[in-house]
Design a protein around this motif. Sequence first.
Motif, PDB file in Angstrom:
ATOM      1  N   VAL A   1      -8.444 -14.175  39.605  1.00 46.34           N
ATOM      2  CA  VAL A   1      -7.642 -13.144  40.264  1.00 46.34           C
ATOM      3  C   VAL A   1      -7.891 -11.810  39.580  1.00 46.34           C
ATOM      4  CG1 VAL A   1      -5.331 -12.370  40.894  1.00 46.34           C
ATOM      5  CG2 VAL A   1      -5.847 -14.805  40.883  1.00 46.34           C
ATOM      6  N   TYR A   2      -8.184 -10.786  40.398  1.00 53.40           N
ATOM      7  CA  TYR A   2      -8.269  -9.411  39.892  1.00 53.40           C
ATOM      8  C   TYR A   2      -6.890  -8.776  39.984  1.00 53.40           C
ATOM      9  CZ  TYR A   2      -9.299  -4.420  39.618  1.00 53.40           C
ATOM     10  OH  TYR A   2      -9.297  -3.098  39.264  1.00 53.40           O
ATOM     11  N   THR A   3      -6.459  -8.133  38.899  1.00 53.15           N
ATOM     12  CA  THR A   3      -5.178  -7.426  38.910  1.00 53.15           C
ATOM     13  C   THR A   3      -5.362  -5.975  38.491  1.00 53.15           C
ATOM     14  OG1 THR A   3      -4.672  -8.144  36.636  1.00 53.15           O
ATOM     15  CG2 THR A   3      -3.814  -9.500  38.447  1.00 53.15           C
ATOM     16  N   GLU A   4      -4.623  -5.108  39.141  1.00 56.18           N
ATOM     17  CA  GLU A   4      -4.596  -3.688  38.781  1.00 56.18           C
ATOM     18  C   GLU A   4      -3.664  -3.475  37.577  1.00 56.18           C
ATOM     19  OE1 GLU A   4      -5.494  -0.738  38.857  1.00 56.18           O
ATOM     20  OE2 GLU A   4      -7.005  -0.667  40.403  1.00 56.18           O
ATOM     21  N   ASP A   5      -3.795  -2.301  36.944  1.00 51.63           N
ATOM     22  CA  ASP A   5      -2.855  -1.996  35.870  1.00 51.63           C
ATOM     23  C   ASP A   5      -1.521  -1.530  36.460  1.00 51.63           C
ATOM     24  OD1 ASP A   5      -2.993   0.727  36.493  1.00 51.63           O
ATOM     25  OD2 ASP A   5      -4.137   1.279  34.725  1.00 51.63           O
ATOM     26  N   ALA A   6      -0.550  -1.272  35.596  1.00 52.21           N
ATOM     27  CA  ALA A   6       0.804  -0.938  36.047  1.00 52.21           C
ATOM     28  C   ALA A   6       0.851   0.332  36.874  1.00 52.21           C
ATOM     29  CB  ALA A   6       1.733  -0.800  34.843  1.00 52.21           C
ATOM     30  N   PHE A   7      -0.171   1.192  36.729  1.00 53.93           N
ATOM     31  CA  PHE A   7      -0.195   2.476  37.442  1.00 53.93           C
ATOM     32  C   PHE A   7      -1.178   2.470  38.610  1.00 53.93           C
ATOM     33  CE2 PHE A   7       0.420   3.697  32.808  1.00 53.93           C
ATOM     34  CZ  PHE A   7       1.798   3.685  32.889  1.00 53.93           C
ATOM     35  N   GLU A   8      -1.719   1.325  38.948  1.00 56.52           N
ATOM     36  CA  GLU A   8      -2.762   1.197  39.963  1.00 56.52           C
ATOM     37  C   GLU A   8      -3.915   2.169  39.691  1.00 56.52           C
ATOM     38  OE1 GLU A   8      -3.202   0.774  44.800  1.00 56.52           O
ATOM     39  OE2 GLU A   8      -1.191   0.750  43.943  1.00 56.52           O
ATOM     40  N   SER A   9      -4.242   2.290  38.404  1.00 56.59           N
ATOM     41  CA  SER A   9      -5.360   3.116  37.917  1.00 56.59           C
ATOM     42  C   SER A   9      -5.213   4.593  38.287  1.00 56.59           C
ATOM     43  CB  SER A   9      -6.701   2.573  38.422  1.00 56.59           C
ATOM     44  OG  SER A   9      -6.976   1.314  37.848  1.00 56.59           O
ATOM     45  N   ARG A  10      -3.988   5.045  38.436  1.00 59.71           N
ATOM     46  CA  ARG A  10      -3.773   6.468  38.719  1.00 59.71           C
ATOM     47  C   ARG A  10      -3.735   7.303  37.454  1.00 59.71           C
ATOM     48  NH1 ARG A  10       1.381   5.628  42.508  1.00 59.71           N
ATOM     49  NH2 ARG A  10       1.493   3.769  41.209  1.00 59.71           N
ATOM     50  N   ILE A  11      -3.589   6.650  36.299  1.00 63.54           N
ATOM     51  CA  ILE A  11      -3.619   7.349  35.008  1.00 63.54           C
ATOM     52  C   ILE A  11      -4.792   6.801  34.216  1.00 63.54           C
ATOM     53  CG2 ILE A  11      -2.403   7.728  32.840  1.00 63.54           C
ATOM     54  CD1 ILE A  11       0.207   7.567  34.377  1.00 63.54           C
ATOM     55  N   THR A  12      -5.772   7.662  33.969  1.00 58.97           N
ATOM     56  CA  THR A  12      -7.000   7.209  33.303  1.00 58.97           C
ATOM     57  C   THR A  12      -7.447   8.132  32.172  1.00 58.97           C
ATOM     58  OG1 THR A  12      -8.363   8.359  34.942  1.00 58.97           O
ATOM     59  CG2 THR A  12      -7.826   6.044  35.377  1.00 58.97           C
ATOM     60  N   LYS A  13      -6.787   9.278  32.001  1.00 52.12           N
ATOM     61  CA  LYS A  13      -7.174  10.198  30.934  1.00 52.12           C
ATOM     62  C   LYS A  13      -5.925  10.874  30.363  1.00 52.12           C
ATOM     63  CE  LYS A  13      -8.589  13.655  34.417  1.00 52.12           C
ATOM     64  NZ  LYS A  13      -8.320  12.811  35.601  1.00 52.12           N
ATOM     65  N   THR A  14      -6.063  11.437  29.163  1.00 49.26           N
ATOM     66  CA  THR A  14      -4.900  11.982  28.451  1.00 49.26           C
ATOM     67  C   THR A  14      -4.310  13.208  29.142  1.00 49.26           C
ATOM     68  OG1 THR A  14      -6.376  13.275  27.014  1.00 49.26           O
ATOM     69  CG2 THR A  14      -5.686  11.096  26.225  1.00 49.26           C
ATOM     70  N   SER A  15      -5.064  13.852  29.986  1.00 48.57           N
ATOM     71  CA  SER A  15      -4.545  15.038  30.689  1.00 48.57           C
ATOM     72  C   SER A  15      -3.724  14.668  31.930  1.00 48.57           C
ATOM     73  CB  SER A  15      -5.703  15.956  31.092  1.00 48.57           C
ATOM     74  OG  SER A  15      -6.619  15.276  31.933  1.00 48.57           O
ATOM     75  N   ASP A  16      -3.730  13.391  32.327  1.00 44.40           N
ATOM     76  CA  ASP A  16      -2.945  12.974  33.492  1.00 44.40           C
ATOM     77  C   ASP A  16      -1.454  12.960  33.152  1.00 44.40           C
ATOM     78  OD1 ASP A  16      -5.156  12.585  35.101  1.00 44.40           O
ATOM     79  OD2 ASP A  16      -5.363  10.464  34.582  1.00 44.40           O
ATOM     80  N   LEU A  17      -0.649  13.639  33.949  1.00 45.45           N
ATOM     81  CA  LEU A  17       0.792  13.641  33.754  1.00 45.45           C
ATOM     82  C   LEU A  17       1.427  12.575  34.644  1.00 45.45           C
ATOM     83  CD1 LEU A  17       1.710  17.450  33.688  1.00 45.45           C
ATOM     84  CD2 LEU A  17       1.596  15.862  31.749  1.00 45.45           C
ATOM     85  N   PRO A  18       2.173  11.629  34.070  1.00 49.07           N
ATOM     86  CA  PRO A  18       2.819  10.608  34.897  1.00 49.07           C
ATOM     87  C   PRO A  18       3.673  11.182  36.018  1.00 49.07           C
ATOM     88  CG  PRO A  18       2.913   9.957  32.600  1.00 49.07           C
ATOM     89  CD  PRO A  18       2.359  11.359  32.629  1.00 49.07           C
ATOM     90  N   SER A  19       4.369  12.301  35.762  1.00 50.29           N
ATOM     91  CA  SER A  19       5.225  12.891  36.800  1.00 50.29           C
ATOM     92  C   SER A  19       4.419  13.386  37.991  1.00 50.29           C
ATOM     93  CB  SER A  19       6.046  14.044  36.222  1.00 50.29           C
ATOM     94  OG  SER A  19       5.186  15.060  35.708  1.00 50.29           O
ATOM     95  N   GLU A  20       3.156  13.712  37.766  1.00 52.98           N
ATOM     96  CA  GLU A  20       2.286  14.153  38.856  1.00 52.98           C
ATOM     97  C   GLU A  20       1.558  12.976  39.508  1.00 52.98           C
ATOM     98  OE1 GLU A  20       1.916  17.197  40.166  1.00 52.98           O
ATOM     99  OE2 GLU A  20       3.553  17.868  38.867  1.00 52.98           O
ATOM    100  N   LYS A  21       1.092  12.055  38.685  1.00 52.83           N
ATOM    101  CA  LYS A  21       0.284  10.945  39.192  1.00 52.83           C
ATOM    102  C   LYS A  21       1.115   9.815  39.785  1.00 52.83           C
ATOM    103  CE  LYS A  21      -3.790  12.574  38.055  1.00 52.83           C
ATOM    104  NZ  LYS A  21      -4.865  12.790  39.066  1.00 52.83           N
ATOM    105  N   LEU A  22       2.402   9.771  39.415  1.00 52.80           N
ATOM    106  CA  LEU A  22       3.247   8.654  39.841  1.00 52.80           C
ATOM    107  C   LEU A  22       4.412   9.145  40.686  1.00 52.80           C
ATOM    108  CD1 LEU A  22       3.385   6.791  36.399  1.00 52.80           C
ATOM    109  CD2 LEU A  22       1.742   6.451  38.246  1.00 52.80           C
TER     110      LEU A  22
END
Length: 312
Positions: free
Chosen positions: A38-59
């Motif tokens: 089974v392939y599983t995505e991460d908790a963010f569905e790979s929307r956060i991948t670098k340190t400049s990604d802000l969770p409030s924007e990506k999620l």
Amino acid sequence: MKNIEKIQEIKQTGSYNYSIGPYSTPIVEIEPGKIFKVYTEDAFESRITKTSDLPSEKLKDIPNLNPMTGPIYVKGAEKGDSIIVEIIDIQPARDFAVSALIKDFGGLTGTDMTALLNEPLPEKVWVYPIRNGKVWYNEQIGIPYKPFYGSIATAPENEQISSLAPGNYGGNMDCPDVCVGNKIWLPVNVDGAYFYVGDAHANQGDGELCGVALEHTAVGTFRIELVKGKKVAWPRVESKDEIMVIGSARPMEDAARIAYKELIMWMQEDYGFDPLEAYQLLTQVGKLHVGNMVDTFYSLVAKCPKEYLISK
């Protein structure tokens, strides 16, 4: 040449499930006893991948976190049975894991369930390279790669429940014991069991303190055994050396009570212990640790070493 049976590979078709329940259409059927991946995505569905990604924007679509692969229909499973999920292997599907501080979420800040007047902690993202069997916090500190599934479940009978929530069906327990080499017992509440899995972690400390572990995409190898006519009340885990029960509740002491009570029931059912004798023995040799202290309910794991499980 001996024929080698092809291993079934399962990947979500269409949108991931952000809830666990009996109302979604199964994505695939599997035969008990057969190995599958089974392939599983991460908790963010790979929307956060670098340190400049802000969770409030990506999620922005929070609470849509913890995408689950499933439901997977287990042939022959009927209400009142149990399934035993053997985790044979977990491999990273990419070469990094991520963690983050998310506003209004975590063990040491105000949340919607622990309402405080403090300002939210600042958002921050960490990216951990995975190489040479370790997850690298920095060039000096390497954390062992010890993957497990934060979320694993069967469907509740009547409810569709957020994939962020743990309960007696399993769910987002965040317990590192749901790992390679261990077997996880889950109740069958509906025909087909409707098995879900996701939220793979490369490692995690007790409690998942900030609420975000080492999140990564993964490919897991499983085998499911069907146990007819025996339904467990709460998730059970068996390792080479211990038997365990995971209880989820708030307050935390109620989660501990559930886990220890159900562990005593297991010792009575399968090992012939008188409940009060098991109660006494666990007082001396039982182990208890925290899976998560950040979710809708807290999850605790009660354990008994197998060396003490001498059948009466």
